[in-house]
Write an enzyme that holds these catalytic residues in place. Sequence first.
Site, PDB file in Angstrom:
ATOM      1  N   PHE A   1     -49.521  26.156  83.945  1.00 55.07           N
ATOM      2  CA  PHE A   1     -49.117  25.271  84.802  1.00 55.07           C
ATOM      3  C   PHE A   1     -49.214  26.496  86.236  1.00 55.07           C
ATOM      4  O   PHE A   1     -49.472  26.753  86.405  1.00 55.07           O
ATOM      5  CB  PHE A   1     -47.499  25.113  85.342  1.00 55.07           C
ATOM      6  CG  PHE A   1     -46.679  23.758  85.977  1.00 55.07           C
ATOM      7  CD1 PHE A   1     -47.855  22.608  85.805  1.00 55.07           C
ATOM      8  CD2 PHE A   1     -47.141  24.515  87.563  1.00 55.07           C
ATOM      9  CE1 PHE A   1     -47.104  21.630  86.915  1.00 55.07           C
ATOM     10  CE2 PHE A   1     -47.207  23.839  88.229  1.00 55.07           C
ATOM     11  CZ  PHE A   1     -46.768  22.218  88.075  1.00 55.07           C
TER      12      PHE A   1
ATOM     13  N   ASP B   1     -50.941  34.458  88.559  1.00 49.97           N
ATOM     14  CA  ASP B   1     -50.224  33.458  89.470  1.00 49.97           C
ATOM     15  C   ASP B   1     -48.808  33.146  89.002  1.00 49.97           C
ATOM     16  O   ASP B   1     -48.826  33.540  88.207  1.00 49.97           O
ATOM     17  CB  ASP B   1     -50.695  32.090  88.366  1.00 49.97           C
ATOM     18  CG  ASP B   1     -49.726  30.911  89.455  1.00 49.97           C
ATOM     19  OD1 ASP B   1     -48.903  31.723  89.808  1.00 49.97           O
ATOM     20  OD2 ASP B   1     -50.267  29.358  89.560  1.00 49.97           O
TER      21      ASP B   1
ATOM     22  N   LYS C   1     -42.472  29.665  95.598  1.00 44.08           N
ATOM     23  CA  LYS C   1     -40.505  28.901  95.466  1.00 44.08           C
ATOM     24  C   LYS C   1     -40.394  30.462  95.984  1.00 44.08           C
ATOM     25  O   LYS C   1     -39.484  30.741  96.760  1.00 44.08           O
ATOM     26  CB  LYS C   1     -41.114  29.424  93.969  1.00 44.08           C
ATOM     27  CG  LYS C   1     -41.397  28.030  92.825  1.00 44.08           C
ATOM     28  CD  LYS C   1     -41.978  28.132  91.258  1.00 44.08           C
ATOM     29  CE  LYS C   1     -41.919  27.656  91.153  1.00 44.08           C
ATOM     30  NZ  LYS C   1     -40.596  25.629  90.447  1.00 44.08           N
TER      31      LYS C   1
ATOM     32  N   THR D   1     -54.677  23.591 109.255  1.00 39.48           N
ATOM     33  CA  THR D   1     -53.845  23.953 110.674  1.00 39.48           C
ATOM     34  C   THR D   1     -52.580  25.035 109.928  1.00 39.48           C
ATOM     35  O   THR D   1     -53.060  26.005 111.362  1.00 39.48           O
ATOM     36  CB  THR D   1     -53.421  22.625 110.652  1.00 39.48           C
ATOM     37  OG1 THR D   1     -54.493  21.881 110.584  1.00 39.48           O
ATOM     38  CG2 THR D   1     -52.863  22.613 112.578  1.00 39.48           C
TER      39      THR D   1
END
Lengths: 460, 460
Positions: B180, B289, B320, B341
């Site tokens: 994931f 990751d 997280k 941005t």
Amino acid sequence: MNSCRYVSKAAPKTQVEFDYDGPSMKTSVPGTRSQELTKQLGDIQNVGAINFFCNYDESRGNYLVDVDGNRMLDIYTQISSIPIGYNHPALLKLMSNPNNLSTLVNRPALGILPPENFPNKLTESLLSVAPSGMGRVQTMACGSCSNENAYKAMFIWYRNKERDVPGCPELSILSFMGAFHGRTMGCLATTHSKAIHKLDVPSFDWPIAPFPKLQYPLEEFSRENAQEEARCLEEVEDLIVKWRQKGKPVAGIVIEPIQAEGGDNHASPDFFRSLRNIACKHGCAFHVDEVQTGGGNTGKFWAHEHWGMDDPADIVSFSKKLLTGGYYHKDELQPYRIFNTWMGDPSKNLLLAEVLNVIRKENLLEEVTRSGKALINGLYELQAQYPGILSRARGQGTFCAIDICDDATRSSILLKARDKGVLLGGCGDRSIRFRPALVFKDYHVHIFLNIFNEVLAQHK
Amino acid sequence: MNSCRYVSKAAPKTQVEFDYDGPSMKTSVPGTRSQELTKQLGDIQNVGAINFFCNYDESRGNYLVDVDGNRMLDIYTQISSIPIGYNHPALLKLMSNPNNLSTLVNRPALGILPPENFPNKLTESLLSVAPSGMGRVQTMACGSCSNENAYKAMFIWYRNKERDVPGCPELSILSFMGAFHGRTMGCLATTHSKAIHKLDVPSFDWPIAPFPKLQYPLEEFSRENAQEEARCLEEVEDLIVKWRQKGKPVAGIVIEPIQAEGGDNHASPDFFRSLRNIACKHGCAFHVDEVQTGGGNTGKFWAHEHWGMDDPADIVSFSKKLLTGGYYHKDELQPYRIFNTWMGDPSKNLLLAEVLNVIRKENLLEEVTRSGKALINGLYELQAQYPGILSRARGQGTFCAIDICDDATRSSILLKARDKGVLLGGCGDRSIRFRPALVFKDYHVHIFLNIFNEVLAQHK
């Protein structure tokens, strides 16, 4: 002397409290402190795009103060993302309120465990400015995530509609040349404002239609512009048919009401109404990307309100001035299976609710319309005065732009204006875009025009 | 009575100040107020995933309080994203400090106009916990954006390396079954934890390797597990060769140190070391990751530290518990052309710097190791006691999981535990995952084990 023609009116006392009375420059920009910090940051990350470092404590209203003590009139506002100026007293008060502390320190997973006040805060903030026909909204952390998830919502909606059709074709999103919808991989497949954005990154085979190239002032070229728009609309329909035949049907059409990064390219309300009809006719969802145009700069809260439609879109995405990302959607586009850990940030909803209060209390949309008129009229005058440098002044509200004869001159003008205390940004190949906060008043317009005039006089 | 075997030790007085002394349940969950609010929110957005509504003001430490006055021991912590519990006094103090107000109300465009303290805050926060060999970091707004941009950085790096090679092949990212990495379109092409995530959304033709399916306890199956890992590594090399031949060379390999959403699937340090070598050998970037594993739950700040490598990765992404998204990267992977941005949010860096102070001051990584031992030993005992229900207890630190005999039993156990005041989450097909905050102590473990034991006894 030309440089004095736009007399700077004194600001009313109440306004000055959280604003300054004009630019004040101590060094050229970036000054030595900014240069030191850029070097320091360069050891940590890429600093190729850094302009200078800011003192946000000292910044107020329309004025951004840098770390060398320079105070600049900010007509770029962090890439159009500061709604009511720096350190607005209402926002300082809000963030000092101890009742809001727990929202700042306990970021929830909004999709599973929202705070008690979440429905009320959404109602008070985002729903109070919901586009016509849209009572549902999903928050996200930023503009790219908003568009990525809006695309997914359109794919899922389209596939549900066609669930009975045998086979499983790939789907596509139709976008426009010159568009900017973000840089994550789904968004990037629909972003075409600069070739460099897309270099090296795998993409999807999705259709790209021409965006009308209008001639300005619009009133003088209505026949030519109508023809140009008709040509683009015809191409849109051709592409929809072609991609359906290719086995990659168009699930959604995504478009900005004004192409912002791509150079402030406009199209008429008629164009958008016809495009909306084409989307309906071919069963494509119609996604209006208001990430840069939303929030009041055009004189209406949403730029698409200028189209005068009761049913302008199926999805409207936002971010920047709204302080949170997200998108509104029609009931049929239920974001089922749209999920991530944070799904936005309630502390940004708090800020947004107060920003909207300020916009209402201070009648800021009317102010924008007023100062927008002063700005565009000033730009018309300047382009008449400097025809070798300026052309195509255009805009809605204070969401304005003007073209410069070439990119090198644009760079030079932007730097000189900055050293004189006016902060502007470019867009497209050779445009300057104006993106002031909503508290940008008539007298700020005149301060800007005086300085811009001085800069142009030196270039003449 | 089995239900009393894990005696709940009293918490030391200093701890209790910002924690409660145990769960306290007034209604079943969701209670009536949560149900009302869910209905209200249902008029605004999809509420299919809502568990209940929370009273974040009243929540403290390891305890989440809901709007019906139920107080639950939270071992799921907003999908593993609350680092040091709810309303930690250090964070409340930080957010009450008037010096931080301007950071809360003036969100800058960090890529062009950072605040003066930005390099220092990065140094104090993210760089102070930088993975071995990585002195550079880029912040982003969320985990998906972090991975999306990390992928882009790898594509750009790979293409720069190969710039002399004629032609312009498409590039790919190799990921693992059960992985994931987020749900935006680039990430989604590497996410394979649940088929439903990917349904209807266009994707890329990128290689997917098998992730080792280990047998637990690991010590008892070392030979079998080594064979399984060798099989997977061989397949990785085959896929890299195959995709190069297909004209879609693998620019990067992305992997979680523990597959979290996919069911808490582990692999050995040897596996990761070999994989890292394969990446080097074939010129692929190696992206670890750590969005869910990072931040201390495994007993080390980064889960990859358990591999004991000086040069564990080229890119490490996070979000997280780090409160901001982002990724660390090797010098060679300059994120040139990585831009949006906001590029993160300095108010989250402020919070993170203080969280790291608390982790150090309170020795929380040692605490995690200690309570992790109590947790895994308790799970081993329970699975010996309930072999028909529980199996495959596994974990590192408090980052633990256990399998339930089937999905229906899992759902029932999760709901019953919640009604008794313990909040847990599922992962994979039939696992329960444990994701407490770093302030989860021995005595919280015992409170949990007592309640879990009661629930299991009813199921026996």
